[in-house]
Enzyme design. Structure first.
Site, short mmCIF file in Angstrom:
data_model
loop_
_atom_site.label_atom_id
_atom_site.label_comp_id
_atom_site.label_asym_id
_atom_site.label_seq_id
_atom_site.Cartn_x
_atom_site.Cartn_y
_atom_site.Cartn_z
N LYS A 13 0.82 -1.29 0.17
CA LYS A 13 -0.26 0.04 0.04
C LYS A 13 0.85 1.27 -0.08
CE LYS A 13 -4.09 -2.10 2.24
NZ LYS A 13 -4.89 -2.13 3.11
N MET A 14 1.83 1.36 0.83
CA MET A 14 2.75 2.52 0.85
C MET A 14 3.56 2.69 -0.57
SD MET A 14 2.63 4.64 3.36
CE MET A 14 4.24 5.19 3.29
N HIS A 145 -1.68 1.20 15.12
CA HIS A 145 -1.79 1.03 13.54
C HIS A 145 -2.64 -0.09 13.24
CE1 HIS A 145 1.87 3.29 14.11
NE2 HIS A 145 2.19 3.40 12.80
N LYS A 149 0.64 -4.52 10.23
CA LYS A 149 2.01 -4.06 10.89
C LYS A 149 2.79 -5.13 11.46
CE LYS A 149 4.46 -0.15 12.75
NZ LYS A 149 5.04 0.08 11.67
#
EC number: 1.17.1.8
Length: 255
Positions: A13-14, A145, A149
């Site tokens: 996603k990042m 988060h 993660k």
């Protein structure tokens, strides 16, 4: 002349957010992407690499890394070895690894950035927390988060604690004779400060720094609701590291 960018971990996603940011900036040129599990040889006309070794002779200026903690150190070292200034958002580095990479970047005469958080608001939160810690040494951190993660506590929480520890009077937060009825209930201990990690679906990246004093409290909070919040910092990092001659840890060093 455009800054030529490689993005490692482009399928995440990042990584996808970073790809879109680079593609829409006329000053940047996305020249290659890396993911060991990608089956296609091209993505939107951009060459896809599965093995970073195949990029050893590639012509590029900046290596953006949004991979995993397991490979982040070796990826950053590889980038420096091959003349790519690294911009790394992957967390999980030890202090020894960061120190070694800083020293190696100087020998390579390359800039670089490892940032626990690219959101400008998060950087400001860390600075505000550092200022407050001088006057409010009783403090705890809650970081929240998404449930995918892999590391805990977050790099942002650790960086916040490190910065506060430089200013804060070193005291043990909580009662001296407190007892955890369930192991870990009080969170991780960093120089007497407690850090608590929350992992839930629906979250992106959030952090509270809670200070307490006699008869008063102070809470600082930052929320990233969308990964686009990180892209201003990534963009800044890419454009700044090519001007530098040493790797830094923390986006605040480029502001």
């Amino acid at each position: 002349m455009s800054i030529r960018v490689i993005i490692a971990g482009f399928k995440g996603k990042m990584g996808q957010a970073a790809c879109q940011m680079v593609l829409t900036d006329p000053d940047l040129d996305l020249v290659a992407v890396l993911d060991p599990f990608e089956s296609e040889s091209e993505w939107q006309g951009i060459p896809v690499f599965k093995d970073k070794a195949d990029l050893a002779c590639f012509e590029a200026d900046v290596w953006v890394d949004f991979t995993t903690p397991a490979v982040a150190y070796e990826n950053t070292r590889f980038a420096l070895e091959n003349g790519f200034a690294p911009v790394v958002g992957t967390t999980g580095f030890t202090s020894e690894e960061i120190a070694e990479l800083k020293e190696f970047s100087r020998t390579q005469d390359l800039g670089g950035l490892i940032a626990p958080n690219f959101a400008l608001g998060a950087v400001l939160l860390m600075q505000f927390a550092t200022q407050a810690a001088k006057y409010f040494p009783n403090v705890e951190i809650i970081e929240l988060h998404h449930d995918k993660k892999k590391d805990a506590p977050s790099g942002t929480a650790i960086k916040t604690a490190e910065l506060m520890a430089e200013i804060r009077e070193s005291i043990q937060q909580g009662a001296a004779d407190e007892e955890e009825l369930i192991a870990g209930a009080r969170g991780a201990d960093f120089d007497g400060m407690r850090i608590h990690s929350v992992r839930l679906p629906g979250l992106v990246a959030h952090q509270e720094v809670i200070f307490g004093n006699q008869g008063e409290g102070l809470t600082l909070r930052h929320d990233s609701y969308d990964r686009i919040s990180f892209m201003t910092g990534v963009n800044l990092g890419i454009k700044e590291v090519v001007k530098r001659h040493e790797l830094v840890y923390g986006l605040e060093h480029l502001l």
